[in-house]
Design an enzyme around this catalytic site. Structure first.
Site, PDB file in Angstrom:
ATOM      1  N   GLU A 191      -7.243   5.126   1.111  1.00 10.83           N
ATOM      2  CA  GLU A 191      -7.089   5.331   2.565  1.00 10.83           C
ATOM      3  C   GLU A 191      -8.381   5.859   3.200  1.00 10.83           C
ATOM      4  O   GLU A 191      -8.346   6.656   4.145  1.00 10.83           O
ATOM      5  CB  GLU A 191      -5.925   6.291   2.869  1.00 10.83           C
ATOM      6  CG  GLU A 191      -4.613   5.629   3.237  1.00 10.83           C
ATOM      7  CD  GLU A 191      -4.737   4.525   4.276  1.00 10.83           C
ATOM      8  OE1 GLU A 191      -4.970   3.378   3.846  1.00 10.83           O
ATOM      9  OE2 GLU A 191      -4.599   4.777   5.472  1.00 10.83           O
ATOM     10  N   GLY A 201      -6.354  27.658 -19.059  1.00 12.49           N
ATOM     11  CA  GLY A 201      -7.260  27.657 -20.208  1.00 12.49           C
ATOM     12  C   GLY A 201      -7.083  26.397 -21.042  1.00 12.49           C
ATOM     13  O   GLY A 201      -6.956  25.296 -20.504  1.00 12.49           O
ATOM     14  N   GLY A 202      -7.057  26.549 -22.359  1.00 10.94           N
ATOM     15  CA  GLY A 202      -6.922  25.404 -23.263  1.00 10.94           C
ATOM     16  C   GLY A 202      -5.643  24.621 -23.002  1.00 10.94           C
ATOM     17  O   GLY A 202      -5.622  23.389 -23.108  1.00 10.94           O
ATOM     18  N   ALA A 229     -15.162  -5.880  -0.206  1.00 10.73           N
ATOM     19  CA  ALA A 229     -14.846  -5.217   1.063  1.00 10.73           C
ATOM     20  C   ALA A 229     -13.946  -4.023   0.767  1.00 10.73           C
ATOM     21  O   ALA A 229     -12.722  -4.147   0.701  1.00 10.73           O
ATOM     22  CB  ALA A 229     -14.158  -6.184   2.022  1.00 10.73           C
ATOM     23  N   TYR A 245       0.296  -3.528   0.904  1.00  9.91           N
ATOM     24  CA  TYR A 245      -0.663  -3.612   2.005  1.00  9.91           C
ATOM     25  C   TYR A 245      -1.957  -4.184   1.429  1.00  9.91           C
ATOM     26  O   TYR A 245      -2.638  -3.526   0.643  1.00  9.91           O
ATOM     27  CB  TYR A 245      -0.867  -2.190   2.522  1.00  9.91           C
ATOM     28  CG  TYR A 245      -1.820  -1.988   3.669  1.00  9.91           C
ATOM     29  CD1 TYR A 245      -1.509  -2.434   4.946  1.00  9.91           C
ATOM     30  CD2 TYR A 245      -3.002  -1.281   3.491  1.00  9.91           C
ATOM     31  CE1 TYR A 245      -2.366  -2.188   6.016  1.00  9.91           C
ATOM     32  CE2 TYR A 245      -3.861  -1.039   4.554  1.00  9.91           C
ATOM     33  CZ  TYR A 245      -3.535  -1.497   5.812  1.00  9.91           C
ATOM     34  OH  TYR A 245      -4.368  -1.249   6.868  1.00  9.91           O
TER      35      TYR A 245
HETATM   36  C1  LIG Z   1      -5.169   3.375  -7.147  1.00 12.76           C
HETATM   37  C2  LIG Z   1      -5.652   2.691  -5.908  1.00 12.76           C
HETATM   38  C3  LIG Z   1      -4.731   2.203  -4.990  1.00 12.76           C
HETATM   39  C4  LIG Z   1      -5.159   1.526  -3.851  1.00 12.76           C
HETATM   40  N1  LIG Z   1      -4.226   0.955  -3.007  1.00 12.76           N
HETATM   41  C5  LIG Z   1      -4.661   0.128  -2.018  1.00 12.76           C
HETATM   42  C6  LIG Z   1      -3.707  -0.639  -1.249  1.00 12.76           C
HETATM   43  O1  LIG Z   1      -2.501  -0.537  -1.443  1.00 12.76           O
HETATM   44  N2  LIG Z   1      -4.193  -1.492  -0.315  1.00 12.76           N
HETATM   45  C7  LIG Z   1      -5.530  -1.643  -0.073  1.00 12.76           C
HETATM   46  O2  LIG Z   1      -5.887  -2.440   0.781  1.00 12.76           O
HETATM   47  N3  LIG Z   1      -6.446  -0.929  -0.777  1.00 12.76           N
HETATM   48  C8  LIG Z   1      -6.048  -0.054  -1.740  1.00 12.76           C
HETATM   49  N4  LIG Z   1      -6.967   0.651  -2.491  1.00 12.76           N
HETATM   50  C9  LIG Z   1      -8.391   0.485  -2.207  1.00 12.76           C
HETATM   51  C10 LIG Z   1      -9.058   1.730  -1.646  1.00 12.76           C
HETATM   52  O3  LIG Z   1      -8.660   1.971  -0.335  1.00 12.76           O
HETATM   53  C11 LIG Z   1     -10.565   1.535  -1.822  1.00 12.76           C
HETATM   54  O4  LIG Z   1     -10.835   1.606  -3.213  1.00 12.76           O
HETATM   55  C12 LIG Z   1     -11.384   2.532  -1.067  1.00 12.76           C
HETATM   56  O5  LIG Z   1     -11.261   2.318   0.315  1.00 12.76           O
HETATM   57  C13 LIG Z   1     -12.863   2.505  -1.455  1.00 12.76           C
HETATM   58  O6  LIG Z   1     -13.370   1.220  -1.504  1.00 12.76           O
HETATM   59  P1  LIG Z   1     -14.206   0.728  -2.796  1.00 12.76           P
HETATM   60  O7  LIG Z   1     -13.383   1.034  -3.979  1.00 12.76           O
HETATM   61  O8  LIG Z   1     -14.636  -0.656  -2.591  1.00 12.76           O
HETATM   62  O9  LIG Z   1     -15.467   1.691  -2.822  1.00 12.76           O
HETATM   63  P2  LIG Z   1     -16.838   1.507  -2.010  1.00 12.76           P
HETATM   64  O10 LIG Z   1     -16.535   1.243  -0.581  1.00 12.76           O
HETATM   65  O11 LIG Z   1     -17.731   0.585  -2.723  1.00 12.76           O
HETATM   66  O12 LIG Z   1     -17.414   2.977  -2.123  1.00 12.76           O
HETATM   67  C14 LIG Z   1     -18.063   3.462  -3.295  1.00 12.76           C
HETATM   68  C15 LIG Z   1     -18.692   4.831  -2.974  1.00 12.76           C
HETATM   69  O13 LIG Z   1     -19.646   4.688  -1.911  1.00 12.76           O
HETATM   70  C16 LIG Z   1     -19.338   5.541  -0.826  1.00 12.76           C
HETATM   71  N5  LIG Z   1     -19.636   4.862   0.426  1.00 12.76           N
HETATM   72  C17 LIG Z   1     -19.142   3.682   0.874  1.00 12.76           C
HETATM   73  N6  LIG Z   1     -19.634   3.394   2.086  1.00 12.76           N
HETATM   74  C18 LIG Z   1     -20.452   4.407   2.427  1.00 12.76           C
HETATM   75  C19 LIG Z   1     -21.252   4.697   3.568  1.00 12.76           C
HETATM   76  N7  LIG Z   1     -21.286   3.898   4.631  1.00 12.76           N
HETATM   77  N8  LIG Z   1     -21.968   5.827   3.565  1.00 12.76           N
HETATM   78  C20 LIG Z   1     -21.937   6.679   2.504  1.00 12.76           C
HETATM   79  N9  LIG Z   1     -21.195   6.458   1.402  1.00 12.76           N
HETATM   80  C21 LIG Z   1     -20.467   5.346   1.363  1.00 12.76           C
HETATM   81  C22 LIG Z   1     -17.845   5.804  -0.984  1.00 12.76           C
HETATM   82  O14 LIG Z   1     -17.469   7.006  -0.349  1.00 12.76           O
HETATM   83  C23 LIG Z   1     -17.692   5.855  -2.477  1.00 12.76           C
HETATM   84  O15 LIG Z   1     -18.043   7.125  -2.931  1.00 12.76           O
HETATM   85  C24 LIG Z   1      -6.548   1.368  -3.605  1.00 12.76           C
HETATM   86  C25 LIG Z   1      -7.474   1.892  -4.513  1.00 12.76           C
HETATM   87  C26 LIG Z   1      -7.045   2.518  -5.654  1.00 12.76           C
HETATM   88  C27 LIG Z   1      -8.072   3.014  -6.646  1.00 12.76           C
END
Ligand SMILES: Cc1cc2nc3c(=O)[nH]c(=O)nc-3n(C[C@H](O)[C@H](O)[C@H](O)COP(=O)(O)OP(=O)(O)OC[C@H]3O[C@@H](n4cnc5c(N)ncnc54)[C@H](O)[C@@H]3O)c2cc1C
Length: 551
Positions: A371, A347-348, A134, A127
């Site tokens: 998600e 623990g450890g 983004a 996906y």
């Molecule tokens: C192991 C793994 C598997 C994944 N698999 C998929 C996949 O199969 N397909 C796919 O499309 N994506 C996938 N993702 C992506 C995942 O859904 C995103 O990493 C996630 O949605 C967060 O986006 P970002 O990493 O850009 O963080 P950011 O959006 O930059 O967020 C960084 C921090 O800021 C906070 N934040 C962001 N916006 C706001 C707001 N408006 N107000 C307050 N706080 C905010 C967030 O909560 C977070 O703590 C995967 C990610 C990982 C790590």
């Protein structure tokens, strides 16, 4: 969107039994730890799980396409069970489900007839939504899909350019559903793995779920036929992505429960054998009531809530985004806390890679990130429940409270009155914060979201306890004690958030604000029957005794 109503209970049980047998055979603890240590995607194992002999993915594929036609309850059960075995493997399956969803919810009949049987036959799907810039804000995507036209100006296909980041199965997938910007807006496209111009970046080196493959996906002039535009109309992508959140976030919530429960079950077994100061750890009151009982309770409550939401989805309700957010936020955070407590309980040894709880602790961390992060869920819950409370003039939570009064009328031992008072208190806090405009602060929405989770999840636990007490009288005492204990914590959370929001935004020394905060807290407390908040530890101890008896 119509979803199948789900499998007959015997069929669900058969699927779960198959999964357990395969897990015992293919994924004993030693193998799970080895996959984690070596950081490898178990390609052969995944192919086996997708083969006709096992066909685990068939649960989420409709019958007409060769699947089993499972519903939300079935998928949640399978998700929880898989996560308890290995969250990396479970994540590979989640991605297949997620990648298929745009076709299931938005595809044309022809697309469903073409692609779903192929996926049922065992394709690995990915996906592709997230991009380097983004993440939480999907609408900021940069990947483009330019129209390709023939000499008469008819659209014959699209040319995709851009990069996707953090894509589960990104380096191992047979099929991708990719979100890209067309002239009329974000749109999903079905892209086959060998399409020229499509490539995967290097595999990410991750903190946990190391058995899952995560990679970037790069598109350089990737051409797809017009028939691969999901739904046949440009600009429907974000709607299609949102349509499945109620459902997919429930799945990730189930992951949190599976990981957390596995960790707590292991810690319980350990604490029955580990002798310190002359007795097993589980006999130490503080150990049991700090590390084990609250986490077991939070997971049990999350399961009660998830079951209710899944049932509503299976019954045809569609606007379940907020409920999906509550399920995800509560159950993934509860899973994280439970895994953390399990490390502490060992623990450890809990800190050693040799013991599974250390791995579970690392794995479950992802559930509050992918998600939609916990903060995004808090935002959704805070904003939507605020608006609903105001637009319904308090009727939304009043109805929920009345249902808890009705549960109390059926069984007065299950905490129904306490949770009803908590829900009415929530109404007071939200309406007051709306009036004072404090609720416009994002942190107020976040804090309210946590309390909303406790109250809504608590009301599901009360209803479950009422049902269980009637159906399994031998479990009545423990179910009631669990529901009462949880309800009291929900009430404590309402009283605390009332203070944090009314006084928290006031100036130091503002006596009017202090008085207003006190009055509101008093008003909320007065709705409780006298002494209703007494007895938390006695109820926790009843749950603790139950945990001591478990195998
Ligand atoms: C192991 C793994 C598997 C994944 N698999 C998929 C996949 O199969 N397909 C796919 O499309 N994506 C996938 N993702 C992506 C995942 O859904 C995103 O990493 C996630 O949605 C967060 O986006 P970002 O990493 O850009 O963080 P950011 O959006 O930059 O967020 C960084 C921090 O800021 C906070 N934040 C962001 N916006 C706001 C707001 N408006 N107000 C307050 N706080 C905010 C967030 O909560 C977070 O703590 C995967 C990610 C990982 C790590």
């Amino acid at each position: 969107m119509t979803r199948p109503a789900g499998l007959a209970p015997e069929m669900t049980e058969m699927v779960i039994q198959t999964l357990r047998q395969v897990a015992q055979r293919e994924l004993p603890d030693a193998k799970v730890l080895e996959l984690d240590e070596q950081d490898v995607f178990p390609h052969d194992l995944i192919r086996k799980l997708l083969s006709p002999d096992v066909g685990l993915h068939l649960v989420f594929i409709p019958e007409y396409a060769g699947g089993l036609g499972g519903g939300a309850r079935d998928i949640c059960k399978v998700s929880e069970e898989m996560a308890a075995v290995d969250l990396g493997v479970a994540t590979a399956f989640l991605a297949i489900c997620l990648g298929t969803d745009p076709i299931m919810v938005g595809g044309t009949e022809e697309q469903k007839q073409e692609w779903l049987p192929k996926i049922a036959a065992g394709l690995i799907v990915a996906y592709g939504v997230t991009e380097p810039e983004a993440g939480s804000n999907v609408a900021a995507l940069k990947t483009t899909a330019d129209r390709i036209t023939d000499a008469d100006g008819n659209i014959t296909g699209y040319r995709l350019n851009g990069a996707k980041q953090w894509i589960t199965n990104g380096g191992v997938s047979d099929l991708f559903t990719i979100l890209a910007k067309t002239p009329d807006g974000p749109t999903f496209f079905i892209v086959e793995k060998d399409t020229p111009g499509l490539s995967a970046g290097k595999k990410e080196e991750k903190h946990g779920i190391r058995a899952s493959n995560t990679a970037s996906v790069i598109m350089e002039d990737v051409e797809v036929p017009v028939a691969n535009l999901v739904g046949g109309v440009e600009g429907e992508g974000l709607k299609q992505a949102n349509a499945v959140f109620g459902y997919t976030r429930l799945m990730v919530g189930a992951f949190g429960l599976g990981c957390g429960q596995n960790a707590i079950d292991r810690a319980l077994r350990y604490s029955k054998e580990r002798i310190q100061f002359g007795a097993p750890l589980i006999e130490k009151e503080g150990f049991l009531l700090k590390l084990m009982v609250p986490n077991w309770l939070d997971l049990t409550a999350g399961r009660a809530y998830g079951d209710e939401v899944a049932l509503r989805i299976d019954q045809g309700e569609t606007a379940m985004q907020v409920e999906g957010a509550v399920a995800k936020l509560w159950s993934t955070e509860a899973g994280n806390r439970a895994a953390d407590a399990a490390v502490q309980a060992l623990g450890g040894y809990g800190y050693s890679r040799e013991y599974m709880v250390e791995k579970i602790r690392r794995d479950v961390r992802i559930t509050s990130i992918y998600e939609g992060t916990s903060e995004i869920q808090q935002n959704i819950i805070g904003v939507f429940r605020w608006k609903k409370t105001v637009s319904s003039k308090g009727a939304f939570y009043e109805e929920m409270a009345a249902a808890c009064d009705a549960a109390h009328a059926e069984n007065d031992q299950c905490g129904g009155k306490i949770i009803a008072a908590a829900l009415r208190g929530l109404n007071d806090v939200v309406l007051d914060a709306h009036k004072s405009k404090a609720i416009r602060h994002q942190i107020a929405q976040f804090e309210l979201a946590d309390t909303i989770c406790r109250c809504e999840v608590g009301s599901a636990l009360v209803r479950k306890a009422v049902r269980m007490s009637a159906e399994c009288p031998d479990k009545a005492a423990v179910c009631s004690a669990a529901a009462r204990a949880f309800a009291r914590q929900a009430m404590e959370s309402v009283l605390e958030v009332a203070h944090r929001i009314t006084a928290g935004f006031a100036e130091p020394g503002d006596e009017e604000a202090t008085g207003h905060s006190r009055e509101m807290i008093q008003q909320i407390k007065e709705r409780l029957p006298a002494g209703a908040m007494n007895g938390l530890w006695a109820d926790m101890a009843v749950v603790g005794e139950h945990l001591k008896q478990l195998d």
